[in-house]
Design an enzyme around this catalytic site. Sequence first.
Site, PDB file in Angstrom:
ATOM      1  N   ASN A   1      45.651  41.404  30.617  1.00  0.00           N
ATOM      2  CA  ASN A   1      45.080  41.114  29.300  1.00  0.00           C
ATOM      3  C   ASN A   1      45.224  42.249  28.300  1.00  0.00           C
ATOM      4  O   ASN A   1      45.459  42.041  27.117  1.00  0.00           O
ATOM      5  CB  ASN A   1      43.624  40.683  29.437  1.00  0.00           C
ATOM      6  CG  ASN A   1      42.777  41.733  30.147  1.00  0.00           C
ATOM      7  OD1 ASN A   1      43.219  42.361  31.082  1.00  0.00           O
ATOM      8  ND2 ASN A   1      41.555  41.914  29.668  1.00  0.00           N
TER       9      ASN A   1
ATOM     10  N   GLU B   1      34.058  53.373  35.457  1.00  0.00           N
ATOM     11  CA  GLU B   1      35.168  54.127  34.874  1.00  0.00           C
ATOM     12  C   GLU B   1      34.631  54.851  33.651  1.00  0.00           C
ATOM     13  O   GLU B   1      33.465  54.681  33.285  1.00  0.00           O
ATOM     14  CB  GLU B   1      36.301  53.154  34.493  1.00  0.00           C
ATOM     15  CG  GLU B   1      36.923  52.479  35.719  1.00  0.00           C
ATOM     16  CD  GLU B   1      38.072  51.544  35.343  1.00  0.00           C
ATOM     17  OE1 GLU B   1      37.925  50.789  34.378  1.00  0.00           O
ATOM     18  OE2 GLU B   1      39.105  51.596  36.033  1.00  0.00           O
TER      19      GLU B   1
ATOM     20  N   GLU C   1      36.679  46.729  38.580  1.00  0.00           N
ATOM     21  CA  GLU C   1      36.283  46.207  37.261  1.00  0.00           C
ATOM     22  C   GLU C   1      36.712  44.750  37.237  1.00  0.00           C
ATOM     23  O   GLU C   1      37.911  44.466  37.156  1.00  0.00           O
ATOM     24  CB  GLU C   1      36.988  46.997  36.160  1.00  0.00           C
ATOM     25  CG  GLU C   1      36.597  48.454  36.101  1.00  0.00           C
ATOM     26  CD  GLU C   1      35.105  48.630  35.831  1.00  0.00           C
ATOM     27  OE1 GLU C   1      34.543  49.617  36.300  1.00  0.00           O
ATOM     28  OE2 GLU C   1      34.520  47.746  35.175  1.00  0.00           O
TER      29      GLU C   1
ATOM     30  N   CYS D   1      37.545  41.011  29.359  1.00  0.00           N
ATOM     31  CA  CYS D   1      36.415  40.840  30.283  1.00  0.00           C
ATOM     32  C   CYS D   1      35.093  41.055  29.558  1.00  0.00           C
ATOM     33  O   CYS D   1      34.050  40.628  30.033  1.00  0.00           O
ATOM     34  CB  CYS D   1      36.525  41.818  31.429  1.00  0.00           C
ATOM     35  SG  CYS D   1      36.697  43.506  30.890  1.00  0.00           S
TER      36      CYS D   1
HETATM   37  O1  TXE Z   1      43.851  38.752  37.760  1.00  0.00           O
HETATM   38  P1  TXE Z   1      44.305  39.083  39.205  1.00  0.00           P
HETATM   39  P2  TXE Z   1      44.668  37.995  36.660  1.00  0.00           P
HETATM   40  C1  TXE Z   1      39.878  37.629  35.344  1.00  0.00           C
HETATM   41  C2  TXE Z   1      40.075  36.470  34.423  1.00  0.00           C
HETATM   42  C3  TXE Z   1      41.443  35.983  34.796  1.00  0.00           C
HETATM   43  C4  TXE Z   1      41.415  36.165  36.291  1.00  0.00           C
HETATM   44  C5  TXE Z   1      42.803  36.250  36.853  1.00  0.00           C
HETATM   45  O2  TXE Z   1      39.141  35.453  34.721  1.00  0.00           O
HETATM   46  O3  TXE Z   1      41.640  34.622  34.461  1.00  0.00           O
HETATM   47  O4  TXE Z   1      40.745  37.396  36.484  1.00  0.00           O
HETATM   48  O5  TXE Z   1      43.528  37.164  36.027  1.00  0.00           O
HETATM   49  C6  TXE Z   1      46.996  42.197  41.279  1.00  0.00           C
HETATM   50  N1  TXE Z   1      46.143  42.797  46.314  1.00  0.00           N
HETATM   51  N2  TXE Z   1      40.256  38.890  34.748  1.00  0.00           N
HETATM   52  O6  TXE Z   1      45.657  37.054  37.226  1.00  0.00           O
HETATM   53  O7  TXE Z   1      44.992  37.962  39.874  1.00  0.00           O
HETATM   54  C7  TXE Z   1      47.814  41.427  40.277  1.00  0.00           C
HETATM   55  O8  TXE Z   1      49.193  41.484  40.589  1.00  0.00           O
HETATM   56  C8  TXE Z   1      46.392  43.709  45.347  1.00  0.00           C
HETATM   57  C9  TXE Z   1      39.229  39.817  34.350  1.00  0.00           C
HETATM   58  O9  TXE Z   1      45.177  39.095  35.765  1.00  0.00           O
HETATM   59  O10 TXE Z   1      43.110  39.635  39.817  1.00  0.00           O
HETATM   60  C10 TXE Z   1      47.478  42.146  38.991  1.00  0.00           C
HETATM   61  O11 TXE Z   1      48.235  43.318  38.873  1.00  0.00           O
HETATM   62  N3  TXE Z   1      46.601  43.397  44.048  1.00  0.00           N
HETATM   63  C11 TXE Z   1      39.780  41.210  34.244  1.00  0.00           C
HETATM   64  C12 TXE Z   1      46.003  42.491  39.190  1.00  0.00           C
HETATM   65  O12 TXE Z   1      45.782  42.438  40.595  1.00  0.00           O
HETATM   66  C13 TXE Z   1      46.528  42.104  43.706  1.00  0.00           C
HETATM   67  C14 TXE Z   1      41.046  41.256  33.469  1.00  0.00           C
HETATM   68  C15 TXE Z   1      45.058  41.501  38.520  1.00  0.00           C
HETATM   69  O13 TXE Z   1      45.427  40.220  38.977  1.00  0.00           O
HETATM   70  C16 TXE Z   1      46.282  41.082  44.644  1.00  0.00           C
HETATM   71  C17 TXE Z   1      41.980  40.319  33.981  1.00  0.00           C
HETATM   72  C18 TXE Z   1      46.080  41.482  45.995  1.00  0.00           C
HETATM   73  N4  TXE Z   1      45.846  40.593  46.970  1.00  0.00           N
HETATM   74  C19 TXE Z   1      41.574  39.161  34.595  1.00  0.00           C
HETATM   75  N5  TXE Z   1      46.281  39.882  43.980  1.00  0.00           N
HETATM   76  C20 TXE Z   1      38.888  42.228  33.604  1.00  0.00           C
HETATM   77  N6  TXE Z   1      37.782  42.593  34.230  1.00  0.00           N
HETATM   78  O14 TXE Z   1      39.249  42.737  32.542  1.00  0.00           O
HETATM   79  C21 TXE Z   1      46.533  40.158  42.685  1.00  0.00           C
HETATM   80  N7  TXE Z   1      46.687  41.480  42.506  1.00  0.00           N
END
Ligand code: TXE
Length: 479
Positions: A150, A459, A248, A282
């Site tokens: 994001n 953080e 986070e 977020c």
């Molecule tokens: O998150 P993901 P995404 C929330 C928001 C969003 C949802 C999914 O609701 O719709 O999370 O978003 C890596 N082991 N937030 O797809 O899937 C992945 O490759 C290690 C809130 O972005 O969690 C990416 O680099 N790494 C949030 C990162 O994790 C893994 C902001 C995030 O991916 C993994 C974004 C694994 N098993 C989304 N699986 C906030 N707090 O700001 C995935 N990844």
Amino acid sequence: MERIQNYIDGRLAAPVSGTYLDNVNPATGAVYSLIPDSDAADVEAAVGAAARAFPVWSLSSPAERFRIMNRIADLIEADLEAFALAETIDTGKPLSVSRSVDIPRAVANFRFFATAAMQFGSEAHPMAGQAINYTLRQPIGTVGCISPWNLPLYLFTWKIAPALATGNCIVSKPSEVTPMTAYLLAKVCIAAGLPAGVLNIVHGLGPKAGQAIVAHPGIKAISFTGGTNTGRHIAATTAPLFKKLSLELGGKNPNLVFADCDFDQALTGAVRAGFSNNGQICLCGSRLYVQRPIYEKFRDALVHRVAALKVGDPLAADTDLGALVSKPHFEKVLGYVALAREEGGRILCGGEPVQVPGAGGWFLSPAVIENLGADCRTVREEIFGPVLTLQPFDTEEEALELANGTEYGLAATVWTQDVSRAHRVAERLQNGIVWVNCWMLRDLRTPFGGVKNSGVGREGGWEAMRFFTEAKNVCVNWG
Ligand code: TXE
């Protein structure tokens, strides 16, 4: 077609497997570059490079880390337009936002923690007449930094900067959805003369490259930002390995507007909190609660403002909302609009796909939805898109019950001119961050993070410097 490369041992490198994934421009729907489909072999190479670099980097002076981190910041700033364009093409967000928020904040991250490196110290505890205790804060070793799509460079550097400032070496992975700015950062690090192996960037899928980072025994701490479910999985993987962990995660943040608020200030704040970055932050205030005496006036003024937001080509100067980040995410958000209808929601505006002339991507008109009770999934689950739920409340107690009534606890916003109420409500909100009469006003010195399903750890400021160091107590007996 441009092929993004990993950054391992100070060099740009193809993935060991030689395979690549499509990188799509969400405003057009077209593949515009390829990213490495990295796996455990690439992570192994990165961990080896980091281990070789650690002995020298960990003993580098704060002044040297200050110099090189500011050099990186200088080079990003010098190339700000290229970074901003890459951010916009990767994410679909307006170029004006990439230019004014995301990239400048990445520069600020490096500068802030470069300065922190020069100021970071620790404490001593004398035992009169007998001994002196002092605390050594030492770098952990090789740490893992994994970030989401994001705010790609903003959140990526929010982790990398303190890890560098504390003398650690890093194996990092940006989101596979938005890899381009991390690739540009790799080139900047080479140009800045960051020693080989200090920072390694491995591109690829979460369950593959990300999982290899999280599970690698040579990586001693993980700093992660992303979804709550992913965070839960990472916690389960790292716990038996006794890794330090900072998570986070998601949020479903309440925005409380009391009748005594500064009406225009609260109205502007509610639109910003609800729809900045298309609601893909977020910290977004996606649950809006307005005290009954001003509810109808506020609702009507809000709908008027939101309906006037321009959804369009992210490259156009007058665009307020660009494309959502991907087709799967667009479909997820659209699914929640349909769910809101099923749950009895009244859609006051938006929630419809938008055809942007000349663009073939995924655009959605911003939605305001009322008449959804506290137990509705639309009100309880993180949608992470331009969808704002709206509900009246009567008393302060009711407002607190509504605000605290989800599994999340990241950020809350309160609009009131009653200073006692502001402090009283802030104390009782179950969140890691509370903004009063403002939203997203950030001081990088402050702790940043959530409670409940919004994460673990903090953080920002000294919290980040402490996360990336181990505290060793040395007790010297001289009695
Ligand atoms: O998150 P993901 P995404 C929330 C928001 C969003 C949802 C999914 O609701 O719709 O999370 O978003 C890596 N082991 N937030 O797809 O899937 C992945 O490759 C290690 C809130 O972005 O969690 C990416 O680099 N790494 C949030 C990162 O994790 C893994 C902001 C995030 O991916 C993994 C974004 C694994 N098993 C989304 N699986 C906030 N707090 O700001 C995935 N990844």
